[in-house]
Design an enzyme around this catalytic site. Structure first.
Site, PDB file in Angstrom:
ATOM      1  N   TYR A   1      -3.141  20.014   9.477  1.00  0.00           N
ATOM      2  CA  TYR A   1      -3.592  20.604   8.222  1.00  0.00           C
ATOM      3  C   TYR A   1      -4.304  19.503   7.435  1.00  0.00           C
ATOM      4  O   TYR A   1      -3.718  18.451   7.162  1.00  0.00           O
ATOM      5  CB  TYR A   1      -2.403  21.142   7.431  1.00  0.00           C
ATOM      6  CG  TYR A   1      -2.767  21.752   6.098  1.00  0.00           C
ATOM      7  CD1 TYR A   1      -2.990  23.121   5.968  1.00  0.00           C
ATOM      8  CD2 TYR A   1      -2.885  20.953   4.965  1.00  0.00           C
ATOM      9  CE1 TYR A   1      -3.310  23.673   4.737  1.00  0.00           C
ATOM     10  CE2 TYR A   1      -3.220  21.494   3.737  1.00  0.00           C
ATOM     11  CZ  TYR A   1      -3.438  22.865   3.619  1.00  0.00           C
ATOM     12  OH  TYR A   1      -3.768  23.398   2.413  1.00  0.00           O
TER      13      TYR A   1
ATOM     14  N   SER B   1      -6.041  18.120   4.094  1.00  0.00           N
ATOM     15  CA  SER B   1      -6.132  18.240   2.641  1.00  0.00           C
ATOM     16  C   SER B   1      -7.091  17.168   2.145  1.00  0.00           C
ATOM     17  O   SER B   1      -6.983  16.004   2.543  1.00  0.00           O
ATOM     18  CB  SER B   1      -4.751  18.063   2.005  1.00  0.00           C
ATOM     19  OG  SER B   1      -4.851  18.043   0.597  1.00  0.00           O
TER      20      SER B   1
ATOM     21  N   LEU C   1      -2.286  19.389  -5.884  1.00  0.00           N
ATOM     22  CA  LEU C   1      -1.278  20.393  -5.567  1.00  0.00           C
ATOM     23  C   LEU C   1      -0.872  20.311  -4.101  1.00  0.00           C
ATOM     24  O   LEU C   1       0.311  20.324  -3.764  1.00  0.00           O
ATOM     25  CB  LEU C   1      -1.818  21.787  -5.903  1.00  0.00           C
ATOM     26  CG  LEU C   1      -0.924  22.974  -5.511  1.00  0.00           C
ATOM     27  CD1 LEU C   1       0.394  22.919  -6.238  1.00  0.00           C
ATOM     28  CD2 LEU C   1      -1.660  24.294  -5.768  1.00  0.00           C
ATOM     29  N   GLU C   2      -1.866  20.183  -3.206  1.00  0.00           N
ATOM     30  CA  GLU C   2      -1.560  20.047  -1.776  1.00  0.00           C
ATOM     31  C   GLU C   2      -0.744  18.775  -1.515  1.00  0.00           C
ATOM     32  O   GLU C   2       0.170  18.759  -0.683  1.00  0.00           O
ATOM     33  CB  GLU C   2      -2.847  20.017  -0.961  1.00  0.00           C
ATOM     34  CG  GLU C   2      -3.593  21.343  -0.946  1.00  0.00           C
ATOM     35  CD  GLU C   2      -4.887  21.252  -0.166  1.00  0.00           C
ATOM     36  OE1 GLU C   2      -5.170  22.167   0.625  1.00  0.00           O
ATOM     37  OE2 GLU C   2      -5.615  20.244  -0.341  1.00  0.00           O
ATOM     38  N   CYS C   3      -1.081  17.696  -2.205  1.00  0.00           N
ATOM     39  CA  CYS C   3      -0.366  16.431  -2.025  1.00  0.00           C
ATOM     40  C   CYS C   3       1.101  16.579  -2.407  1.00  0.00           C
ATOM     41  O   CYS C   3       1.993  16.144  -1.661  1.00  0.00           O
ATOM     42  CB  CYS C   3      -1.031  15.336  -2.847  1.00  0.00           C
ATOM     43  SG  CYS C   3      -0.152  13.755  -2.852  1.00  0.00           S
TER      44      CYS C   3
END
Length: 734
Positions: A425, A427, A498-500
């Site tokens: 995935y 990011s 946010l993904e982090c």
């Protein structure tokens, strides 16, 4: 033994001379037997000192005795042959040159006295003569150990004194000189110790060493008393003062009370000599002989025979003294065997030592040497070292390639051990430069060249539903979480932040594997996420621009090591997707079929719930509508039903994530329109943020999910320790 041989040599000429005298008795002239020059050493006298010559004919009293020859009518005459002359000249006696019995005195000697002197013993019927050489030395011609030593022309005499015992030391030739002395004699003593070169002049005596008359008395012998002792004798003759100098070398020896039996030091009882055929073999025997005034002997025997009795000339021995320690001597005898043969292994070689106190013998044990292929062994060792060095260099240079090769052969393919859909995935910050790098370079290489399945949320997610739940669900379905790090990645209220935070939450609670790709440095950013990423990332690689573009660069090799294992013969993927996804028709069709099946199942479950519990209020209707939307997302579906274990994210985290989604919409993200579950996916569309919860969506009215709720380690806006701002490219926040 030597004295007996010399006696026999003298007897033969005497008998011959007597026979010749008898045969010549009738003749007018007697025959004179010439013994030639004496084999004894040259007599040396220091210039200016008194000296004398003794006729060598009388050195063996059993052959010639001065008294008996005089009674038989023999007379002694002296002749001199000066250097450079051929005719003997009779000596004219004077006060300086005089004869006393068998001696010729020089008092004192001069340099002109050097030459050959002949003493002749004759009568009317017989004659015998012998010559001896005299050399008068100047003081500067005498070799001395130290400058303080007095010059001595005569070699020193040897004296040994046992430890802890005494002895009286007399000056050599003093008794002979006493016959020519008219008045009292005096002696001056010097001592040069072996431990130093300092000359000690009398009086140097102590209670253990003192002068007694003209002699030196040792009461108790100690090691420091060793060394050279010089005695200078002064006497008066006919009103003239004369002198001569002599030296004595005094050595200390072990006392006679100690054992005096000889012993063999080597070979030992268990020593084995290694021998080789057709070579020269040396067997070494070392014997210790304690001090004795007697003979000693060391020798080898072969099969019980000494080397002199062997007919084989291949055997010989070499003897030498190894050590002399206060009279105890260590002697070595080496048995040399030329061209050693196999039958020599069966011979008996014995070494023996003996003195008057005892005897000892020991056998030498032999063992044949095992021949080693030295050339082959050396070549093999050299080749081995070269190969090891080559392997070390190859591993040092190509260790990444070797690790990848090993993983591809022996590694475990994670696709066979888990039920996840994606390998990685990705990011990243949705800015122009980072997005171009991810979509054009990183994604293309991972999918098209390395064969990995990549999940990019903007590309692989369907619109609608809760944004945070969709992100978490996509991350959970991926084997690796790859964060492209840059200052823009950690910008406040950004989608990548946010993904982090969600990725850090999954790593902390669910052991997700995070891989960091440093596109631009973030080390100087004052964010708590920087330290958390540094600690949570299993591997971190750095993109270095054009240096990292080649597929054999360390960037791609290290990145492949951090990603799941892929076999060598993976080949290129069928789908070469781009950011627009115009060629994802096959994948979309497959996903649509799965969505339709899931939708039918969810509708059946929803109908069952409606029959059991009627809806209560508007919030309930909204949550049911969200459940329908979330089930329609195949790539990033929300946390619904029992399909996802971690659906129950806390209300605080969900509220913040929805706020971040709304902020992203406000700062310029392309809005994503809501779609019905059966709507067709637009490849150019992007997911829209979920609507913020209204007053009706009270968390108290939401029924508990099937799985236990989990808490995300994402701080609320009020409790965030630090925020990050994008920098100008130097890695520092604005």
């Amino acid at each position: 033994m030597a004295s007996l041989i010399r006696t026999l040599l003298f007897l033969i000429p005497v008998v011959g001379g007597t026979a010749a005298a008898v045969s010549q008795a009738s003749q007018s002239e007697p025959m004179c037997y010439d013994w030639g020059e004496s084999s004894e050493r040259v007599v040396s006298v220091l210039e200016g000192e008194a000296g004398w010559l003794s006729c060598p004919l009388f050195s063996h009293p059993s052959v010639y005795n001065y008294t008996s020859t005089q009674s038989a009518g023999h007379n002694l005459f002296w002749y001199r042959l000066p250097e450079g002359h051929e005719v003997e000249q009779p000596i004219t006696y004077s006060a300086r040159l005089s004869r006393d019995r068998e001696r010729l005195w020089l008092q004192p000697a001069t340099a002109d006295d050097t030459g050959l002197y002949i003493c002749m013993l004759r009568n009317k019927s017989s004659c015998s003569k012998i010559a001896t050489r005299l050399k008068v030395l100047r003081p500067d011609e005498v070799v001395r150990g130290t400058d303080c030593e007095p010059p001595v022309a005569v070699a020193p005499t040897q004296e040994v004194i046992p430890f802890q015992q005494g002895k009286t030391l007399h000056c050599p030739d003093l008794q002979e000189a006493g016959k020519m002395v008219d008045e009292n004699t005096t002696i001056t003593w010097y001592h040069v110790p072996r431990s130093n070169s300092r000359c000690e002049k009398a009086p140097f005596w102590t209670n253990d060493r003192q002068l007694k008359g003209l002699s030196l008395l040792f009461h108790i012998m100690y090691e420091p008393f060793q060394g050279l002792y010089f005695c200078i004798v002064h006497y008066q003759r006919r009103g003239q003062t004369l002198s001569f100098t002599r030296s004595i070398n005094v050595s200390a020896v072990y006392p006679s009370s100690l054992p005096k039996l000889p012993s063999i030091l080597t070979p030992s009882a268990h020593q084995v000599f290694t021998v080789k055929q057709d070579t020269e073999v040396r067997l070494v025997c070392t014997g210790l002989f304690p001090y004795l005034k007697s003979w000693w002997e060391i020798w080898w025997t072969v099969d019980g025979k000494t080397l002199e009795k062997l007919a084989d000339r291949r055997f010989s021995n070499i003897n030498r003294q190894v050590k002399y320690d206060f009279g105890d001597r260590t002697e070595e005898s080496v048995l040399v065997i030329q061209d050693f043969q196999p039958e020599d292994l069966h011979r008996e070689f014995n070494c023996s030592v003996r003195n008057e106190k005892g005897f000892e013998t020991r056998r030498a044990q032999l063992q044949e040497e095992v021949s080693l292929p030295s050339v082959e062994l050396g070549c093999g060792l050299g080749v081995t070292l070269v190969l090891m060095l080559l392997l070390f260099v190859v591993y040092h240079v190509f260790w990444l390639e070797l690790l990848l090769l090993y993983r591809s052969w022996f590694g475990t393919d994670e696709r066979h051990t888990d039920d996840k859909e994606y390998d990685v995935y990705i990011s990243y910050a949705r800015s122009g430069e980072e997005e171009q790098f991810v979509l054009s370079t990183l994604r293309s290489v991972l999918e098209n060249e390395l064969g990995y399945s990549v999940c990019i949320f903007d590309r692989d997610s369907l619109p609608g539903g809760n944004l945070s739940d969709a992100i978490v669900h996509s991350m959970q379905r991926s084997r690796r979480l790859l964060f492209v790090l840059s200052p823009d990645f950690l910008t406040e209220k950004s989608f990548s932040l946010l993904e982090c935070r969600l990725g850090l939450y999954l790593q902390h609670d669910h052991r997700a594997s995070i891989v960091g790709v440093v596109y631009r440095s973030i080390s100087k950013l004052p964010c708590v996420e920087v330290a958390q990423l540094r600690q949570a990332a299993a591997t971190t690689v750095t993109w270095r621009g054009s240096r990292s573009e080649p597929r054999r660069s360390r960037f791609w090799l290290r990145l492949r090591l951090a990603l799941p294992v892929r076999p060598l013969a993976m080949g290129r993927r069928m789908i070469d997707s781009t950011s627009s996804h115009s060629d994802l028709a096959a994948l979309a069709l497959h996903r649509a079929q799965r969505i339709q099946k899931q939708e039918q199942k969810d509708r059946a479950n929803q109908s069952r719930r409606n029959r059991q519990a009627p809806p209560r209020g508007r919030g309930r209707v909204q949550r049911e509508r969200w459940s329908q939307h979330s089930t329609s997302c195949s790539g990033c579906a929300g946390f619904t039903g029992g399909q996802v274990e971690d659906r129950g994210v806390g209300l605080t985290v969900e509220t913040q994530m929805q706020q971040v989604s709304q902020d992203r919409t406000e700062i310029g993200s392309d809005p994503v329109p809501k779609t019905e579950p059966n709507s067709t996916h637009d490849p150019h569309s992007t997911p829209s943020p979920a609507p913020a919860p209204g007053p009706a969506s009270d968390p108290a009215s939401v029924p508990a999910p099937d799985s236990a709720p989990v808490s995300a380690p994402v701080s609320t806006p009020d409790s965030a320790p630090a925020t990050c701002q994008p920098d100008d490219g130097d890695g520092s926040g604005r």
